[in-house]
Design a protein around this motif. Structure first.
Motif, PDB file in Angstrom:
ATOM      1  N   ASP B   6       0.526  -1.357  -0.201  1.00 36.09           N
ATOM      2  CA  ASP B   6      -0.039   0.022  -0.201  1.00 36.09           C
ATOM      3  C   ASP B   6       0.891   1.370  -0.229  1.00 36.09           C
ATOM      4  O   ASP B   6      -0.304   2.408   0.463  1.00 36.09           O
ATOM      5  N   ALA B   7       2.331   1.203  -0.258  1.00 40.85           N
ATOM      6  CA  ALA B   7       2.379   2.026  -0.917  1.00 40.85           C
ATOM      7  C   ALA B   7       2.515   2.701  -1.473  1.00 40.85           C
ATOM      8  O   ALA B   7       1.708   2.715  -2.815  1.00 40.85           O
ATOM      9  N   ILE B   8       2.024   4.758  -1.730  1.00 43.69           N
ATOM     10  CA  ILE B   8       2.360   5.222  -2.792  1.00 43.69           C
ATOM     11  C   ILE B   8       2.924   5.561  -3.970  1.00 43.69           C
ATOM     12  O   ILE B   8       3.262   5.184  -5.137  1.00 43.69           O
ATOM     13  N   LEU B   9       4.095   5.364  -2.696  1.00 47.19           N
ATOM     14  CA  LEU B   9       5.725   5.712  -3.589  1.00 47.19           C
ATOM     15  C   LEU B   9       7.182   5.060  -3.272  1.00 47.19           C
ATOM     16  O   LEU B   9       6.581   5.124  -2.223  1.00 47.19           O
ATOM     17  N   GLU B  10       7.524   4.411  -4.544  1.00 48.98           N
ATOM     18  CA  GLU B  10       8.888   3.777  -3.693  1.00 48.98           C
ATOM     19  C   GLU B  10       9.649   3.677  -4.102  1.00 48.98           C
ATOM     20  O   GLU B  10      10.003   4.099  -5.503  1.00 48.98           O
ATOM     21  N   SER B  30       9.726   4.508   1.585  1.00 51.21           N
ATOM     22  CA  SER B  30       8.642   4.261   0.849  1.00 51.21           C
ATOM     23  C   SER B  30       7.703   5.406   1.632  1.00 51.21           C
ATOM     24  O   SER B  30       8.235   5.362   2.834  1.00 51.21           O
ATOM     25  N   ALA B  31       6.329   5.959   0.900  1.00 49.53           N
ATOM     26  CA  ALA B  31       6.058   6.667   1.616  1.00 49.53           C
ATOM     27  C   ALA B  31       4.117   5.902   1.279  1.00 49.53           C
ATOM     28  O   ALA B  31       3.876   5.271   0.263  1.00 49.53           O
ATOM     29  N   GLU B  32       3.657   6.178   2.314  1.00 49.71           N
ATOM     30  CA  GLU B  32       2.059   5.172   2.748  1.00 49.71           C
ATOM     31  C   GLU B  32       1.316   5.826   1.646  1.00 49.71           C
ATOM     32  O   GLU B  32       1.450   7.231   1.835  1.00 49.71           O
ATOM     33  N   ARG B  33       0.233   5.331   1.512  1.00 48.07           N
ATOM     34  CA  ARG B  33      -1.066   6.003   1.247  1.00 48.07           C
ATOM     35  C   ARG B  33      -1.428   6.387   1.644  1.00 48.07           C
ATOM     36  O   ARG B  33      -2.104   5.972   3.086  1.00 48.07           O
ATOM     37  N   GLY B  34      -1.859   7.705   1.757  1.00 49.41           N
ATOM     38  CA  GLY B  34      -2.886   8.324   2.466  1.00 49.41           C
ATOM     39  C   GLY B  34      -2.561   9.208   3.610  1.00 49.41           C
ATOM     40  O   GLY B  34      -2.135   9.326   4.993  1.00 49.41           O
ATOM     41  N   GLN B  66       9.073   4.752  -7.735  1.00 50.68           N
ATOM     42  CA  GLN B  66       6.994   3.802  -8.780  1.00 50.68           C
ATOM     43  C   GLN B  66       6.293   4.617  -7.744  1.00 50.68           C
ATOM     44  O   GLN B  66       6.281   4.539  -6.375  1.00 50.68           O
ATOM     45  N   LEU B  67       5.850   4.829  -8.420  1.00 47.60           N
ATOM     46  CA  LEU B  67       4.393   5.664  -7.768  1.00 47.60           C
ATOM     47  C   LEU B  67       3.265   4.576  -8.289  1.00 47.60           C
ATOM     48  O   LEU B  67       2.850   3.945  -9.532  1.00 47.60           O
ATOM     49  N   THR B  68       2.273   4.236  -7.498  1.00 45.86           N
ATOM     50  CA  THR B  68       0.873   3.436  -7.050  1.00 45.86           C
ATOM     51  C   THR B  68      -0.022   4.456  -7.472  1.00 45.86           C
ATOM     52  O   THR B  68      -0.421   4.980  -5.957  1.00 45.86           O
ATOM     53  N   HIS B  69      -1.401   4.279  -8.129  1.00 49.53           N
ATOM     54  CA  HIS B  69      -2.271   5.182  -7.397  1.00 49.53           C
ATOM     55  C   HIS B  69      -3.420   3.758  -6.574  1.00 49.53           C
ATOM     56  O   HIS B  69      -2.782   2.637  -7.151  1.00 49.53           O
TER      57      HIS B  69
END
Lengths: 444, 280, 304
Positions: B6-10, B30-34, B66-69
């Protein structure tokens, strides 16, 4: 300290005029002028007669006159400076007058437009006024076209005349070789000019500021040199002659039976064509104006202005700066192309001479004097500049001297132009003009 | 804790070199979503360089971003051309030295941020030129969104003024509003509290928490102001000389001797531990 | 081969002249950050002053060519230095704090003023002078083609080298040079540390104008003609040279000048003489696109 802050500014003691200082300055100025002009004015050279031998003669009277003029001028400037040292243009208009002035300002544009529409009626039999008006309108249109590139997008273009030339030659070549009518050639000329705009824009996108200016200048020169040297197509320095004159949607302005006068049952007059040309360029100029005003309120126009303000911020907001710049170049070039096509049909003859760097500088000066980005300012500036040029008609050979000095003085006196504020494109409650000191001029 | 999925940015093995200088060396986090992730470190630690790599102003020398929506779509930011990172991957940012469109009004600033949406609605300008209704309604929506954000930032009554006329703190807030108008998935803030007084930075804390709560926007911020970092971050990454020296909760990082050593500039960890002991 | 060698010699001589003008552009750009559009016209004025003073010296009975040459150089340098100083004072100094377009337009205006001034005061015709320095060396000869190195070419190259050496010394070793370098880095800071920035900038214009005058004299010697329009094209080409070498860099300006001179000569010799200016301008565009910082310029890192 305390007394300092309490004292009103007007009580500040007036420094006495230092006569010795002024005199010394004037002497130094005169001395420098002598050094500069001793040879250039004091001596006149001439290739004498048949031999290649140069002869020279002296002109000490002129030299003395000019040095004396500099001496007196220096004193006058010092005195004026002393007299108006507390003078600030901002204080020129009293506060109470600002409201009515704003109303007047709002009325200028409609009044100007109304007057312009009526020019052919008022000055029907004054060919000179009509010709001059057509010239002014051509430059208004060119100024508005360049304004898109320089004023809105903040991209400094010193080669704008290239697109004017492309438009003119496109029309001339299309009309003389393929016999196409003006109304087909006009859009084609615009499209071709826009195409050249993109062609130039593409490689120079990464350039900024002065580099962009010099590359556009070089581009303008390249186009001119090609026009001079590509004799088979462009006719070289002799240009293209016999460009078809404009017709009233197919009806020529001749005294013949199928001419304009005969068809409409009026007496033939050569003025009809001039008036038609007048309204044609007026319509083209107004089209330019309308499109520009509309574009400013669309996302693309706002992106142009944002690009002028801060390119990096634009990129961080997902704006494709490449296409944004290219569209600005293309739109500006297209209007230049239209104006060029009009120029060609009006003159009936074009040559590379009409498309020198001087023209580019002249149009740019109109845009800058107008106050970058202001449509009304550009129109006023075009009137002022052409009017100024006409005033010096008698001094033909000193024209450039006067024009150059005017440019320098204009920049020193009012670098931000005549209309020094920006109108917002959209508002929530009320529209407030933005002072030009906040508006950036772009770095591209 | 959610799983790493659930990381938005890795960020993996990110390196950025300028000539011989290594600004960032082999950085992974990594940065977590929300969540709110803070990137901290002494001056010159390479924080802004990391930001510039994420937002496409620099091309990293090596590494993957890597950015994940939320819908599972992924973007490799190091391969996207600068403006496309904002357009497609929905990453918005603010700048350390505020970059507003100073000569344009607040409202115009926020409309420029919605450029791509409006551009589509205007049919690449042509529909807009003839005043098509689709464009008019899209523009109205854009103005409503701008109005919403101006209101959130308490700037609504100044909507028609030039952005350059705003006070410093207001400019910072406007820049955040502008970034939010592009409806980002990840909001990158470069020192949002710099130059703010204590009251203003308290308000900023609340604002950022509210943005996260109301819009679910993930936030990545660079900050020097420890009161901001410690109060609102869920996760802190500490950089020094381009290398990660700590990574964890604010609590965890605060007590890390390496972090203290980096900030105090003392010679080694042992001294730092001694200093910390002394403080207690 | 012989033809090639001859063109090489011609190109180097022409390039030296461009290089001398380019130094003026590069110095002013380095310090004030503006393109001094009037610089090309200062070169033109230098040519005219050289022509007039040459006529006068000959008519008062001077016959020794080296003496005449030296005097002409001195007179031309002194006079154009006054022009450089005055122009900076009138047209640029009031605009130093103004927005960026203002000095550029002011400079364009000044360029028109100078061009028209020369036209009005000296007439519009091209002014020829009889060859002042004749003769030369034949380096080698084969296939009925003699490779010649004329005395004029020798003088042009030698003068350029000597002046460049003096000038490099000024910039590298003297107080003025140090002030100039400081102003180029950071004007405000230099002023705070006691550098008289006004004076330094004035001196930059004076030196640049004097070098342009030398180029004007060399041009007169080399081509034997001057006209009021020669400043514009030569100015753009010299600016191209400055950009090509990396603007702000003095050796770069010289290098760029040589490159432009060679390109122009070879283009004229092997392709077409009509399009030689097109070639020079195209080079400018290509260089700026692929090498925006030039050959010796420092790369600029975009600050975000």
């Amino acid at each position: 300290m305390a007394t300092d802050t309490a004292a009103p500014i007007s009580v500040r003691p007036t420094p006495a005029l230092n006569v010795g200082f002024v005199f010394k300055r004037a002497c130094i100025s005169a001395l420098i002028a002598f050094g500069m002009f001793a040879l250039m004015i004091g001596v006149r050279t001439e290739a004498g007669g048949t031999s290649a031998q140069l002869v020279y003669w002296t002109r000490f009277e002129e030299l003395a006159a000019i040095v004396a003029a500099v001496f007196v001028g220096s004193i006058v400037v010092e005195l004026l400076r002393h007299r108006f040292r507390h003078f600030e243009p901002a204080n020129l208009v009293p506060r109470a007058l600002e409201g009515p002035l704003a109303t007047i300002r709002r009325l200028i544009a409609p009044a100007l437009l109304g007057f312009t529409v009526l020019i052919p009626v008022i000055f029907y039999d004054q060919r000179y006024v009509l010709d001059l008006s057509i010239l002014v309108l051509t430059y208004v249109m060119l100024g508005w076209g360049l304004n898109v590139v320089v004023g809105l997008a903040g991209l400094l273009d010193l080669g704008y005349v290239a697109f004017y030339a492309v438009g003119a030659y496109s029309y001339a070549l299309l009309a003389t070789t393929f016999d196409l009518s003006f109304w087909i050639c006009l859009p084609l000329a615009g499209i071709l000019a826009a195409f050249w705009g993109v062609l130039l824009g593409f490689p120079v996108l990464r350039l900024r500021g002065d580099y962009l200016a010099i590359v556009t200048l070089a581009f303008g020169e390249i186009i001119r040199l090609i026009l001079i040297n590509w004799q088979t197509v462009t006719g070289g320095p002799n240009g293209i002659t016999g460009i078809p004159r404009p017709t009233f949607f197919g009806i020529p302005f001749t005294a013949a039976d199928d001419g304009f006068a005969a068809v409409f049952g009026i007496e033939f007059s050569a003025t009809h064509r001039i008036i038609f040309l007048f309204y044609l360029i007026l319509a083209l100029a107004l089209l330019t104006n309308w499109v520009t005003i509309r574009l400013r309120r669309l996302p693309i126009g706002r992106a142009w202005e944002a690009l002028r303000e801060d390119e990096i911020a634009c990129r961080s907001l997902g704006i494709n700066t490449t296409t944004t710049k290219l569209t600005a170049f293309a739109v500006g070039a297209m209007f230049g192309g239209f104006a060029g096509a009009f120029f060609a049909t009006r003159q009936g003859f074009i040559s590379p001479e009409s498309f020198s760097f001087l023209e580019s500088a002249f149009i740019l000066a109109i845009v800058v004097l107008g106050g970058m980005g202001s449509q009304l300012g550009v129109a006023l500036a075009a009137v002022a500049m052409i009017g100024g040029f006409e005033l010096f008609r008698g001094l033909e050979q000193y024209r450039m001297l006067v024009f150059g000095m005017a440019m320098v003085l204009m920049m020193v006196w009012r670098p931000r132009g005549l209309v020094g504020h920006r109108d917002p494109t959209v508002f929530l409650q009320h529209k407030t003009a933005i002072s030009s000191s906040l508006v950036k001029e772009g770095h591209g | 804790m959610n799983g790493p999925s659930d990381a938005i940015l890795e960020v993996t093995h990110l390196s950025m070199r300028f000539g011989g200088i290594v600004a960032v060396g082999d950085l992974s986090f990594s940065a977590e979503r929300g969540k709110i992730t803070a990137l901290i470190g002494p001056n010159g630690a390479g924080k802004t360089t990391v930001f510039n790599c994420i937002t496409g102003f620099y091309k990293p020398t090596a590494g993957m971003l890597q950015l994940t929506h939320a819908d599972g779509k992924t973007f490799l930011l190091e391969r996207l051309f600068d403006y496309r990172i904002s357009k497609l991957a929905k990453v918005a940012r603010t700048f350390q030295n505020i970059r507003l469109f100073a000569g344009m009004t607040l409202l115009e600033n926020l409309l420029v941020a919605q450029h791509n949406m409006l551009m589509r609605a205007s049919g690449m300008t042509f529909l807009g030129l003839i005043g098509a209704p689709a464009f008019t309604s899209a523009e109205r929506r854009a103005i409503d969104l701008a109005r919403y954000w101006l209101d959130r930032m308490h700037l609504l009554d100044r909507a028609d003024e030039a952005a350059g006329n705003l006070a410093y703190g207001d400019q910072r807030r406007l820049e955040i509003a502008r970034a939010m108008c592009s409806e980002p998935a990840l909001l990158c803030l470069d020192e949002p509290a710099a130059g703010l007084n204590a009251r203003e930075s308290g308000a900023l804390n609340e604002l950022l928490l509210a943005i996260r709560a109301d819009h679910g926007t993930s936030i990545l911020l660079i900050e020097h102001d420890m009161s901001v970092v410690m109060e609102i971050s869920d996760h802190v990454v500490v950089l020094d000389h381009g290398v990660k020296i700590a990574d964890g909760t604010p609590e965890h990082v605060r007590n890390d001797p390496k972090v203290v050593a980096a900030y105090l500039g003392v010679a080694d960890e042992a001294t730092a531990v001694a200093v910390m002991e002394g403080q207690r | 081969m012989e033809y090639f060698a001859q063109q090489l010699i011609n190109g180097v001589a022409l390039g030296s002249i461009y290089g001398l003008i380019a130094i003026g552009y590069t110095m002013v750009y380095g310090i004030v950050g503006m393109i001094n559009f009037a610089h090309g016209d200062i070169f033109m004025i230098g040519g005219f002053i050289a022509l007039i003073s040459f006529l006068i010296f000959v008519s008062i009975g001077l016959t020794a060519v080296p003496v005449i040459l030296l005097l002409v150089l001195l007179v031309a340098m002194a006079t154009t230095a006054l022009y450089g100083w005055t122009i900076e004072r009138i047209a640029y100094r009031p605009l130093r704090q103004s927005f960026r377009l203002a000095p550029m337009l002011s400079a364009i205006g000044m360029s028109f003023v100078l061009g028209n001034f020369a036209q009005v005061s000296q007439g519009a015709q091209v002014k020829p002078v009889p060859p002042i320095i004749t003769g030369g060396l034949t380096l080698f000869e084969s296939n009925n083609f003699a490779v010649q190195l004329s005395n004029v070419q020798i003088i042009v190259v030698v003068t350029t080298v000597v002046l460049l050496t003096i000038f490099s010394f000024i910039v590298a070793r003297t107080r003025l040079g140090r002030d100039m370098r400081a102003c180029a880095q950071d004007q405000t800071m230099a002023a705070l540390l006691g550098v008289d920035t006004d004076r330094t900038i004035s001196m930059t214009f004076v030196i640049g104008a004097a070098l342009a005058a030398v180029a004007g004299v060399m041009y007169l010697l080399y081509y034997g003609v001057v006209d009021f329009y020669m400043g514009f094209i030569a100015g753009i080409k010299a600016f191209t040279a400055a950009v090509l070498g990396g603007i702000g860099s003095l050796p770069g300006a010289m290098l760029g000048g040589l490159a432009i001179g060679l390109i122009e000569t070879f283009w004229s010799a092997y392709f077409s003489i009509e399009y030689k200016d097109v070639a020079a301008f195209s080079i400018l565009i290509v260089v700026l696109i692929f090498m925006p910082t030039g050959i010796l310029g420092r790369p600029e890192i975009e600050k975000v």
